[in-house]
Write a protein that holds these residues in place. Structure first.
Motif, short mmCIF file in Angstrom:
data_model
loop_
_atom_site.label_atom_id
_atom_site.label_comp_id
_atom_site.label_asym_id
_atom_site.label_seq_id
_atom_site.Cartn_x
_atom_site.Cartn_y
_atom_site.Cartn_z
N CYS A 1 -21.12 -25.06 -20.50
CA CYS A 1 -21.37 -23.61 -20.54
C CYS A 1 -20.46 -23.04 -21.63
CB CYS A 1 -21.07 -22.99 -19.19
SG CYS A 1 -20.90 -21.19 -19.26
N CYS B 1 -17.42 -20.69 -19.55
CA CYS B 1 -16.44 -21.29 -18.61
C CYS B 1 -16.20 -22.77 -18.89
CB CYS B 1 -16.87 -21.06 -17.17
SG CYS B 1 -18.34 -22.01 -16.71
N CYS C 1 -24.04 -20.47 -17.64
CA CYS C 1 -24.30 -20.56 -16.20
C CYS C 1 -24.50 -19.13 -15.66
CB CYS C 1 -23.18 -21.30 -15.48
SG CYS C 1 -21.60 -20.48 -15.56
N CYS D 1 -21.83 -16.66 -16.05
CA CYS D 1 -21.38 -16.33 -17.40
C CYS D 1 -22.46 -15.72 -18.29
CB CYS D 1 -20.84 -17.58 -18.08
SG CYS D 1 -19.47 -18.33 -17.21
ZN LIG Z 1 -20.11 -20.57 -17.20
#
Ligand SMILES: [Zn+2]
Ligand SMILES: [Zn+2]
Length: 240
Positions: free
Chosen positions: A45, A48, A57, A60
């Motif tokens: 991702c 993160c 994700c 995020c």
């Molecule tokens: Zn993420």
């Protein structure tokens, strides 16, 4: 253009051509050093950094126009940093070739491992680049992303449209600005010629280095306003 050429001749005299990794003469990056550059074998991702398929994700993905990011090599590798900076700031065009090879090696690995639809479905995917403003293009004489895109498309058979996006106004170099100023600096910086129909298409945007993703997100925003389904960034490395 002439100034760039003079600059290059002077640089060649002061710094004769030698491998950035081991000093071997007459090459900017020798085959041995090129092979030693590691590539990233996992997709994460972009925010993160948890391992996934390279998309943002759920946690995020807020306020992202971009759908995902592919990063070919670790920026922590000094040689990759040197290569990118020498290409960009010392105008050593020849380095685009080993850098394209790193990107191709990475794409082959990711393609095999993850079977990303954006990579496998060539006919639905358009490959493009982050455009430079014509003023900066004149200063540098080439767009490094364009040179890389040119070599990548030969192997991966994407529909390559380097002029998909244009830069509306001259912006300051993003690297010199704070995070907040980067966003302000790029507000409405990009546009897309209206004649192109990109509905039902996915787009991969190539840039050399991504930092905060502001540039790629601004590009993705414009592409989606014009009907693109899905937009991914593809960069050699990610700094910061
Ligand atoms: Zn993420
Ligand atoms: Zn070497």
């Amino acid at each position: 253009m002439i100034i760039n050429k003079i600059k290059k001749v002077i640089l060649d005299l002061i710094f004769p051509i030698s491998c950035l990794g081991c000093g071997l003469e007459d090459t900017w990056l020798c085959a041995t050093c090129l092979k030693k550059i590691p590539i990233n074998e996992h997709l994460i991702c972009p925010i993160c950094h948890k391992k996934n398929n390279g998309s943002f994700c759920t946690k995020c993905s807020k306020s992202q126009s971009l759908d995902g990011l592919m990063v070919a090599a670790p920026y922590e590798n000094n040689l990759i940093q040197d290569c990118i900076q020498t290409l960009k700031y010392k105008f050593i065009k020849e380095l685009s070739s080993p850098l394209s090879e790193i990107l191709a090696r990475y794409l082959r690995t990711i393609d095999k491992k993850y079977k990303q639809p954006i990579l496998t479905n060539y006919s639905q995917t358009v490959l493009t680049i982050v455009p430079l403003h014509t003023k900066r293009l004149r200063e540098r004489n080439f767009n490094q992303a364009e040179l890389i895109g040119q070599s990548i498309k030969n192997e991966f058979k994407f529909n390559y449209i380097p002029g998909l996006l244009t830069r509306q106004h001259y912006t300051q170099a993003q690297a010199s600005l704070s995070r907040r100023d980067r966003l302000k600096n790029l507000n409405q910086a990009f546009s897309m010629p209206k004649s192109l129909d990109l509905s039902q298409k996915n787009v991969i945007i190539i840039d050399d280095v991504a930092t905060t993703l502001t540039t790629l997100n601004e590009c993705a925003k414009v592409l989606k306003q014009n009907g693109c389904l899905c937009v991914w960034g593809l960069v050699i490395a990610r700094s910061g």
